[in-house]
Structures are given as C-alpha cells and as structure tokens.
Design a protein around this motif. Structure first.
Motif, PDB file in Angstrom:
ATOM      1  N   VAL A  61      10.742  -1.796  -2.716  1.00 29.54           N
ATOM      2  CA  VAL A  61      10.217  -0.715  -3.575  1.00 29.54           C
ATOM      3  C   VAL A  61       8.760  -0.446  -3.220  1.00 29.54           C
ATOM      4  O   VAL A  61       8.344   0.710  -3.094  1.00 29.54           O
ATOM      5  N   ARG A  62       7.981  -1.503  -3.040  1.00 30.72           N
ATOM      6  CA  ARG A  62       6.569  -1.317  -2.659  1.00 30.72           C
ATOM      7  C   ARG A  62       6.447  -0.594  -1.323  1.00 30.72           C
ATOM      8  O   ARG A  62       5.602   0.283  -1.166  1.00 30.72           O
ATOM      9  N   THR A  63       7.281  -0.960  -0.365  1.00 27.46           N
ATOM     10  CA  THR A  63       7.225  -0.343   0.961  1.00 27.46           C
ATOM     11  C   THR A  63       7.621   1.128   0.897  1.00 27.46           C
ATOM     12  O   THR A  63       7.020   1.970   1.565  1.00 27.46           O
ATOM     13  N   ARG A  64       8.628   1.445   0.094  1.00 31.87           N
ATOM     14  CA  ARG A  64       9.130   2.821   0.001  1.00 31.87           C
ATOM     15  C   ARG A  64       8.232   3.730  -0.846  1.00 31.87           C
ATOM     16  O   ARG A  64       8.330   4.942  -0.758  1.00 31.87           O
ATOM     17  N   SER A  65       7.394   3.146  -1.680  1.00 28.77           N
ATOM     18  CA  SER A  65       6.521   3.951  -2.535  1.00 28.77           C
ATOM     19  C   SER A  65       5.538   4.725  -1.668  1.00 28.77           C
ATOM     20  O   SER A  65       4.909   4.176  -0.784  1.00 28.77           O
ATOM     21  N   ARG A  66       5.405   6.000  -1.946  1.00 29.90           N
ATOM     22  CA  ARG A  66       4.550   6.832  -1.107  1.00 29.90           C
ATOM     23  C   ARG A  66       3.140   7.010  -1.649  1.00 29.90           C
ATOM     24  O   ARG A  66       2.298   7.594  -1.019  1.00 29.90           O
ATOM     25  N   VAL A  67       2.885   6.524  -2.830  1.00 32.52           N
ATOM     26  CA  VAL A  67       1.566   6.675  -3.417  1.00 32.52           C
ATOM     27  C   VAL A  67       0.711   5.501  -2.954  1.00 32.52           C
ATOM     28  O   VAL A  67       1.049   4.343  -3.161  1.00 32.52           O
ATOM     29  N   ASP A  68      -0.402   5.784  -2.300  1.00 32.95           N
ATOM     30  CA  ASP A  68      -1.229   4.748  -1.703  1.00 32.95           C
ATOM     31  C   ASP A  68      -2.430   4.352  -2.568  1.00 32.95           C
ATOM     32  O   ASP A  68      -3.356   3.730  -2.064  1.00 32.95           O
ATOM     33  N   THR A  69      -2.436   4.714  -3.830  1.00 33.24           N
ATOM     34  CA  THR A  69      -3.579   4.373  -4.680  1.00 33.24           C
ATOM     35  C   THR A  69      -3.640   2.882  -4.969  1.00 33.24           C
ATOM     36  O   THR A  69      -4.676   2.370  -5.317  1.00 33.24           O
ATOM     37  N   GLY A  70      -2.543   2.205  -4.831  1.00 36.95           N
ATOM     38  CA  GLY A  70      -2.500   0.773  -5.091  1.00 36.95           C
ATOM     39  C   GLY A  70      -1.973   0.441  -6.476  1.00 36.95           C
ATOM     40  O   GLY A  70      -1.273  -0.539  -6.648  1.00 36.95           O
ATOM     41  N   TYR A  71      -2.311   1.241  -7.466  1.00 36.98           N
ATOM     42  CA  TYR A  71      -1.901   0.945  -8.838  1.00 36.98           C
ATOM     43  C   TYR A  71      -0.381   0.935  -8.960  1.00 36.98           C
ATOM     44  O   TYR A  71       0.207   0.025  -9.537  1.00 36.98           O
ATOM     45  N   MET A  72       0.260   1.951  -8.406  1.00 36.03           N
ATOM     46  CA  MET A  72       1.711   2.049  -8.518  1.00 36.03           C
ATOM     47  C   MET A  72       2.386   0.918  -7.741  1.00 36.03           C
ATOM     48  O   MET A  72       3.327   0.305  -8.236  1.00 36.03           O
ATOM     49  N   LYS A  73       1.879   0.618  -6.555  1.00 34.39           N
ATOM     50  CA  LYS A  73       2.493  -0.438  -5.750  1.00 34.39           C
ATOM     51  C   LYS A  73       2.286  -1.821  -6.362  1.00 34.39           C
ATOM     52  O   LYS A  73       3.174  -2.663  -6.288  1.00 34.39           O
ATOM     53  N   THR A  74       1.136  -2.058  -6.949  1.00 31.06           N
ATOM     54  CA  THR A  74       0.887  -3.381  -7.524  1.00 31.06           C
ATOM     55  C   THR A  74       1.624  -3.600  -8.844  1.00 31.06           C
ATOM     56  O   THR A  74       1.752  -4.737  -9.282  1.00 31.06           O
ATOM     57  N   HIS A  75       2.124  -2.547  -9.460  1.00 29.48           N
ATOM     58  CA  HIS A  75       2.840  -2.682 -10.725  1.00 29.48           C
ATOM     59  C   HIS A  75       4.352  -2.743 -10.566  1.00 29.48           C
ATOM     60  O   HIS A  75       5.082  -2.705 -11.556  1.00 29.48           O
ATOM     61  N   VAL A  76       4.832  -2.847  -9.335  1.00 31.88           N
ATOM     62  CA  VAL A  76       6.260  -3.097  -9.129  1.00 31.88           C
ATOM     63  C   VAL A  76       6.517  -4.538  -9.525  1.00 31.88           C
ATOM     64  O   VAL A  76       5.784  -5.443  -9.127  1.00 31.88           O
ATOM     65  N   GLU A  77       7.539  -4.748 -10.338  1.00 36.05           N
ATOM     66  CA  GLU A  77       7.844  -6.085 -10.829  1.00 36.05           C
ATOM     67  C   GLU A  77       9.317  -6.398 -10.655  1.00 36.05           C
ATOM     68  O   GLU A  77      10.134  -5.505 -10.467  1.00 36.05           O
TER      69      GLU A  77
END
Length: 133
Positions: A61-77
């Motif tokens: 999910v983190r790899t596929r996420s296209r938003v690079d702000t970091g917030y969205m990727k770091t909140h994958v659980e």
C-alpha cells in the motif's frame, strides 16, 4: 481498509478462543497427542504466514500510494488478530486517517483518478492467503 479472516469451523473451546485445539484421547492417547500437536503446529504456521502477508500488504500500500507528502504513507497500518478459532488481517488507513486517503484511493468525479493502492494490495494478499490455505 481491507481485511481477510480465516476461520476454523467446528473447533470450539469452553475456555475461550485462545485455547489450543484438543482431540480426545479416549481411544488412543498417542494418536490424540500426535493430532493435537499437528493441528496446533499447522495453526502456528498459518498465523505466522498471515502476519508476513499483512506486513507485505502494508508495504505494498505504501509503495502504491502516489502522494509523496509522507503523511499518507506513514499512516498506513496493519492489524493481525489471531485466536484459536480465526486469524484476521486488516491493512490500509485505519480510522479514516488521513481523511483524504479515501479520495485518493477511490478517486472523485472532479478529476482525481483512483489509485487503488489498498485494492491492489488486497488482491495480492488474498491470492497469497488462498495458496496458503
């Protein structure tokens, strides 16, 4: 959030969901001990592999996420719930955090194309779990 649950039917315990599987030793104590050990070992293997699949799905999910702000990727659980009756895994953005993740995941009518990061990871995880089971 995506989730999968594996349930072993017909194996109930009066002492609660976290008790080991037991087979009666009324007829052959050696056979019952062997079966109990084999069933519990199998459950442990499935649980361990389910935890690995959940971690792989979280990374996917983190790899596929296209938003690079970091917030969205770091909140994958991910969460893994393992009892003697079932094993359940969940992954994605829990509790609607960040709030805009659902718009990125599914898209909008106003121009945001869906990324299907969780759906893609779910499809991969489900295929792995089907092979495992």
């Amino acid at each position: 959030m995506a989730g999968v649950t594996w349930t072993r039917s017909g194996l109930r315990s009066r002492r609660g969901p976290y008790q080991p599987v037991r087979v009666s030793d009324r007829f052959d104590p050696g056979l019952a001990a062997f079966v109990n050990s084999a069933l519990n070992g199998l459950h442990q293997q499935v649980e361990q592999r389910a935890r690995t699949i959940a971690a792989e799905a979280e990374r996917s999910v983190r790899t596929r996420s296209r938003v690079d702000t970091g917030y969205m990727k770091t909140h994958v659980e991910k969460t893994v719930e393992a009892g003697r009756q079932h094993i359940a895994i969940e992954f994605g953005w829990l509790n609607d955090d960040p709030e805009y993740a659902k718009y990125q995941e599914f898209g909008t009518r106003r121009g945001i194309a869906p990324m299907f990061a969780v759906k893609g990871a779910f499809d991969e995880a489900l295929a792995k779990l089907n092979r495992l089971i």
